[in-house]
Design an enzyme around this catalytic site. Structure first.
Site, PDB file in Angstrom:
ATOM      1  CE  LYS A 141      -6.391  -7.973  -0.976  1.00 20.56           C
ATOM      2  NZ  LYS A 141      -6.974  -7.915   0.332  1.00 20.56           N
ATOM      3  CE  LYS A 174     -13.761  -3.932   1.144  1.00 22.70           C
ATOM      4  NZ  LYS A 174     -13.527  -3.529   2.499  1.00 22.70           N
ATOM      5  CE  LYS A 221      -4.355  -1.880   1.363  1.00 26.58           C
ATOM      6  NZ  LYS A 221      -5.608  -1.795   2.020  1.00 26.58           N
TER       7      LYS A 221
HETATM    8  P1  ATP Z   1      -8.739  -3.846  -0.209  1.00 28.57           P
HETATM    9  O1  ATP Z   1      -9.310  -4.768  -1.227  1.00 28.57           O
HETATM   10  O2  ATP Z   1      -9.084  -2.417  -0.416  1.00 28.57           O
HETATM   11  O3  ATP Z   1      -7.317  -4.135   0.132  1.00 28.57           O
HETATM   12  P2  ATP Z   1      -9.877  -5.637   1.484  1.00 28.57           P
HETATM   13  O4  ATP Z   1     -11.158  -5.967   0.844  1.00 28.57           O
HETATM   14  O5  ATP Z   1      -8.709  -6.551   1.368  1.00 28.57           O
HETATM   15  O6  ATP Z   1      -9.526  -4.192   1.064  1.00 28.57           O
HETATM   16  P3  ATP Z   1     -10.958  -5.644   4.142  1.00 28.57           P
HETATM   17  O7  ATP Z   1     -12.230  -4.964   3.924  1.00 28.57           O
HETATM   18  O8  ATP Z   1     -10.271  -5.250   5.369  1.00 28.57           O
HETATM   19  O9  ATP Z   1      -9.927  -5.374   3.008  1.00 28.57           O
HETATM   20  O10 ATP Z   1     -11.144  -7.217   4.080  1.00 28.57           O
HETATM   21  C1  ATP Z   1     -12.149  -7.873   4.772  1.00 28.57           C
HETATM   22  C2  ATP Z   1     -11.889  -9.356   4.797  1.00 28.57           C
HETATM   23  O11 ATP Z   1     -11.952  -9.894   3.487  1.00 28.57           O
HETATM   24  C3  ATP Z   1     -10.514  -9.750   5.326  1.00 28.57           C
HETATM   25  O12 ATP Z   1     -10.625 -10.848   6.193  1.00 28.57           O
HETATM   26  C4  ATP Z   1      -9.725 -10.107   4.103  1.00 28.57           C
HETATM   27  O13 ATP Z   1      -8.743 -11.067   4.379  1.00 28.57           O
HETATM   28  C5  ATP Z   1     -10.793 -10.669   3.217  1.00 28.57           C
HETATM   29  N1  ATP Z   1     -10.458 -10.514   1.811  1.00 28.57           N
HETATM   30  C6  ATP Z   1     -10.248  -9.366   1.142  1.00 28.57           C
HETATM   31  N2  ATP Z   1      -9.989  -9.600  -0.144  1.00 28.57           N
HETATM   32  C7  ATP Z   1     -10.041 -10.939  -0.305  1.00 28.57           C
HETATM   33  C8  ATP Z   1      -9.882 -11.815  -1.415  1.00 28.57           C
HETATM   34  N3  ATP Z   1      -9.631 -11.355  -2.627  1.00 28.57           N
HETATM   35  N4  ATP Z   1     -10.007 -13.133  -1.228  1.00 28.57           N
HETATM   36  C9  ATP Z   1     -10.282 -13.615   0.006  1.00 28.57           C
HETATM   37  N5  ATP Z   1     -10.460 -12.850   1.093  1.00 28.57           N
HETATM   38  C10 ATP Z   1     -10.343 -11.534   0.959  1.00 28.57           C
END
Ligand code: ATP
Ligand code: LTN
Length: 347
Positions: free
Chosen positions: A207, A210, A126
């Protein structure tokens, strides 16, 4: 045994396992968030004491529009409930409503090293390539450790991308317990096996996230039928034309198979059989149906909850319950560190 240690052991024996997890209100939730983390929230709530947090203080580690942030907090709370988190069984609350998170975050910042924070892969990802990087991004995992330790958490269900943060949380807890006084329960991560990591549809080596600017990179839980169809039909595959699970050689198709499998309950083997001799077109078309069918009931329930008074009541009640646990922990923590005014005169 010190008085505090005794209390800690006693409460741990008496209660069911405590589960804590959090999600940032930083935009609409996608399939990765759902399959990697939130689906487990629902499964865990029958046999454990679950606390699910909307981590708005984590969200401001990157710039946010205040009006949008407030909306996203309510969106996320409604989505938690729409996927099946039940306020009768679990505590649902917003992080900033409980001062203990920031208070404990500071104490833990004083029990961690900058070296271990600079080493975090999420921080590197990040902050990489930026001229100025907010301090919040660096201390993000310390606040996350505070979230977890504040509730004497036993289990933290999260996506596998959070492994390193959980490890750091354990390290800090063990460090305080061993060097000052036994204060914290050392938690375990619970990482979803199947579908633990859902990859971006436009680039299956990244991955699903968002933060990706391309709307067809992810499927949001609130996407309408048309958007779901477009994103899946556009998704990156390969030129082999065979529906076969091989994440190294065929990351795109394997990611789609993974999503299909977790949402429909079909095994990867049976998906391979079902599509033997057929091309990606048929497979993708069916996947569109599988995703639409899985998301429709969630969206229906979301629309009922999002603008209801029930939502605000749930969050107020949740904060009250969370606060009463947090205040107890903070007393113990201040005692461990010798902070504040003691109960009686000390010489
Ligand atoms: P960003 O995508 O902006 O980095 P994020 O979606 O990873 O944000 P969080 O909202 O904090 O961040 O994630 C919420 C949960 O979803 C966490 O437990 C994270 O590990 C899980 N998560 C996020 N993206 C994935 C993914 N692509 N596959 C599986 N789990 C995910
Ligand atoms: N960093 C986490 C979100 C998070 C969290 C937590 C998860 C903040 N605090 C406490 C579990 C427990 C993420 O999923 N990106």
């Amino acid at each position: 045994m010190a008085e505090n240690e005794e209390k800690l052991t006693e409460t741990r024996h008496e209660r069911r396992k405590r589960v804590f997890s959090g999600v940032q209100p930083s935009g609409s939730l996608h399939l990765g968030n759902y399959l990697g983390a939130i689906k487990q929230f629902v499964d865990l709530q029958n046999d454990n004491d679950c606390i699910y947090c909307i981590v708005d203080e984590h969200a401001i580690t990157v710039p946010q529009d205040p009006k949008e942030l407030r909306k996203h907090i309510l969106d996320l709370a409604a989505l938690y409930m729409a996927v099946g988190v039940d306020p009768e069984k679990s505590i649902i609350f917003v992080q900033s409503e409980v001062p203990g998170h920031a208070q404990l975050g500071w104490v833990l910042a004083c029990s961690s090293y900058t070296g271990e924070l600079f080493r975090m892969t999420q921080f590197k990802a990040k902050s990489g390539g930026k001229e100025s990087v907010g301090t919040g991004l660096l201390v993000y995992p310390v606040l996350m450790a505070a979230d977890i330790l504040l509730y004497d958490t036993d289990i933290v269900p999260v996506g596998s991308d959070q492994k390193q943060h959980i490890e750091l949380c354990r390290d800090i807890a063990i460090r305080v317990n061993n060097t000052i006084k036994k204060t914290f329960v050392v938690p375990d991560g619970r990482f979803m096996k199947e579908g633990a990591r859902i990859m971006a549809l436009d680039d299956p080596t990244q991955k699903m996230s968002k933060s990706n600017k391309n709307i067809h990179s992810s499927i949001a839980l609130l996407d309408d039928a048309n958007k779901i169809k477009k994103s899946i039909m556009k998704s990156v595959t390969d030129s082999e034309g065979i529906v076969r699970f091989d994440p190294d050689e065929k990351p795109g198709v394997s990611n789609l198979m993974n999503i299909y499998s977790v949402l429909s309950g079909e095994s990867l083997d049976s998906i391979e059989e079902m599509y033997a001799g057929k091309g990606y077109g048929d497979f993708k078309k069916d996947l569109v149906g599988v995703v639409q069918k899985a998301l429709a009931p969630i969206q229906e329930r979301y629309n009922e909850i999002r603008y209801s008074e029930e939502l605000l009541t749930t969050l107020h009640d949740g904060a009250e319950k969370a606060n009463s646990i947090a205040e107890r922990t903070m007393k113990r923590v201040y005692d461990t560190f010798g902070l504040g005014v003691p109960a009686k005169i000390v010489r």
